[in-house]
Design a protein around this motif. Structure first.
Motif, PDB file in Angstrom:
ATOM      1  N   ILE A   5       0.835  -1.207   0.000  1.00 24.82           N
ATOM      2  CA  ILE A   5       0.000   0.000   0.000  1.00 24.82           C
ATOM      3  C   ILE A   5       0.876   1.265   0.000  1.00 24.82           C
ATOM      4  CG2 ILE A   5      -0.258   0.202   2.526  1.00 24.82           C
ATOM      5  CD1 ILE A   5      -3.293   0.242   0.418  1.00 24.82           C
ATOM      6  N   PHE A   6       2.057   1.184   0.606  1.00 31.44           N
ATOM      7  CA  PHE A   6       2.929   2.369   0.635  1.00 31.44           C
ATOM      8  C   PHE A   6       3.506   2.642  -0.761  1.00 31.44           C
ATOM      9  CE2 PHE A   6       4.008   1.990   5.464  1.00 31.44           C
ATOM     10  CZ  PHE A   6       2.689   2.272   5.766  1.00 31.44           C
ATOM     11  N   PHE A  28       3.785  10.927   5.550  1.00 30.74           N
ATOM     12  CA  PHE A  28       2.334  11.124   5.390  1.00 30.74           C
ATOM     13  C   PHE A  28       1.618  10.681   6.654  1.00 30.74           C
ATOM     14  CE2 PHE A  28       3.679   7.104   3.606  1.00 30.74           C
ATOM     15  CZ  PHE A  28       2.802   6.192   4.166  1.00 30.74           C
ATOM     16  N   LEU A  40       3.996   8.739   9.188  1.00 30.29           N
ATOM     17  CA  LEU A  40       4.866   7.637   8.747  1.00 30.29           C
ATOM     18  C   LEU A  40       5.891   8.185   7.761  1.00 30.29           C
ATOM     19  CD1 LEU A  40       2.017   5.060   8.043  1.00 30.29           C
ATOM     20  CD2 LEU A  40       3.455   5.197  10.094  1.00 30.29           C
ATOM     21  N   ASN A  88       8.487  -0.938  13.681  1.00 27.42           N
ATOM     22  CA  ASN A  88       8.076  -2.303  14.009  1.00 27.42           C
ATOM     23  C   ASN A  88       8.725  -3.283  13.042  1.00 27.42           C
ATOM     24  OD1 ASN A  88       6.292  -1.529  16.114  1.00 27.42           O
ATOM     25  ND2 ASN A  88       4.769  -0.923  14.584  1.00 27.42           N
ATOM     26  N   GLN A  95       4.060  -5.523  12.906  1.00 26.44           N
ATOM     27  CA  GLN A  95       4.246  -4.918  11.578  1.00 26.44           C
ATOM     28  C   GLN A  95       3.185  -5.452  10.613  1.00 26.44           C
ATOM     29  OE1 GLN A  95       8.101  -5.523   9.746  1.00 26.44           O
ATOM     30  NE2 GLN A  95       7.629  -4.132   8.037  1.00 26.44           N
ATOM     31  N   VAL A  97       2.693  -3.565   7.327  1.00 26.56           N
ATOM     32  CA  VAL A  97       3.050  -3.135   5.964  1.00 26.56           C
ATOM     33  C   VAL A  97       4.545  -3.383   5.783  1.00 26.56           C
ATOM     34  CG1 VAL A  97       3.076  -1.257   4.290  1.00 26.56           C
ATOM     35  CG2 VAL A  97       1.223  -1.376   5.986  1.00 26.56           C
TER      36      VAL A  97
HETATM   37  P1  5GP Z   1       3.075  -1.131  11.056  1.00 28.47           P
HETATM   38  O1  5GP Z   1       2.045  -1.759  11.940  1.00 28.47           O
HETATM   39  O2  5GP Z   1       3.388  -1.975   9.833  1.00 28.47           O
HETATM   40  O3  5GP Z   1       4.295  -0.699  11.798  1.00 28.47           O
HETATM   41  O4  5GP Z   1       2.426   0.223  10.559  1.00 28.47           O
HETATM   42  C1  5GP Z   1       1.662   0.351   9.407  1.00 28.47           C
HETATM   43  C2  5GP Z   1       0.858   1.603   9.565  1.00 28.47           C
HETATM   44  O5  5GP Z   1       0.339   1.948   8.305  1.00 28.47           O
HETATM   45  C3  5GP Z   1      -0.327   1.458  10.522  1.00 28.47           C
HETATM   46  O6  5GP Z   1      -0.196   2.374  11.593  1.00 28.47           O
HETATM   47  C4  5GP Z   1      -1.532   1.744   9.629  1.00 28.47           C
HETATM   48  O7  5GP Z   1      -2.542   2.477  10.285  1.00 28.47           O
HETATM   49  C5  5GP Z   1      -0.931   2.512   8.474  1.00 28.47           C
HETATM   50  N1  5GP Z   1      -1.636   2.343   7.216  1.00 28.47           N
HETATM   51  C6  5GP Z   1      -2.070   1.167   6.680  1.00 28.47           C
HETATM   52  N2  5GP Z   1      -2.662   1.379   5.498  1.00 28.47           N
HETATM   53  C7  5GP Z   1      -2.597   2.723   5.285  1.00 28.47           C
HETATM   54  C8  5GP Z   1      -3.056   3.548   4.206  1.00 28.47           C
HETATM   55  O8  5GP Z   1      -3.634   3.106   3.221  1.00 28.47           O
HETATM   56  N3  5GP Z   1      -2.815   4.884   4.325  1.00 28.47           N
HETATM   57  C9  5GP Z   1      -2.177   5.424   5.417  1.00 28.47           C
HETATM   58  N4  5GP Z   1      -1.998   6.746   5.418  1.00 28.47           N
HETATM   59  N5  5GP Z   1      -1.729   4.660   6.436  1.00 28.47           N
HETATM   60  C10 5GP Z   1      -1.944   3.326   6.370  1.00 28.47           C
END
Ligand code: 5GP
Length: 115
Positions: A5-6, A28, A40, A88, A95, A97
């Motif tokens: 998604i990123f 963003f 992030l 993470n 984690q 993403v």
């Molecule tokens: P992780 O848990 O992998 O460390 O963090 C991933 C982060 O990405 C989560 O805090 C989640 O809310 C955020 N996230 C997931 N999908 C999207 C998206 O489509 N757009 C944005 N802006 N943030 C997202």
């Protein structure tokens, strides 16, 4: 480039509230904020899945992620009261993403972490 998604956010295929950008880093707003400020920071040109996949050649890029977060915090007036940065790595850290990213959390006193 990243299939996550990123990657789509980097390619502007899906919307995001972009608050920081330089040659290598995009910042963003998190879609599900865990603090009043939750941004992030991600590398734009290198999709390293997790911190465990990082290698010595990524040292400068990882440092730039940290400096981008610090610069943003200073610019937004968050540095005086303070903030937290978190990365993470894999399942036990939650984690979700798999494109390495740094969370910046700020805007209120933050609870302790680790549980
Ligand atoms: P992780 O848990 O992998 O460390 O963090 C991933 C982060 O990405 C989560 O805090 C989640 O809310 C955020 N996230 C997931 N999908 C999207 C998206 O489509 N757009 C944005 N802006 N943030 C997202």
């Amino acid at each position: 480039m990243s299939d996550t998604i990123f990657g789509k956010i980097i390619r502007r295929e899906i919307p995001a509230t972009i608050v920081y950008e330089d040659e290598d880093i995009l910042g963003f707003k998190d879609i599900a904020p865990q603090a009043p400020v939750h941004v992030l920071f991600i590398p734009k040109h290198e999709a390293i899945p997790t911190l465990d996949d990082a290698r010595p050649e990524h040292a400068q890029l990882l440092g730039r992620l940290m400096l981008a977060a610090a610069e943003y915090a200073r610019r937004e007036g968050l540095a005086r009261d303070g903030y937290r940065v978190v990365m993470n790595c894999r399942e036990h850290a939650g984690q979700t993403v798999f494109h390495v990213h740094l969370h910046l959390l700020a805007g209120a006193p933050l609870g302790r972490f680790g549980s």
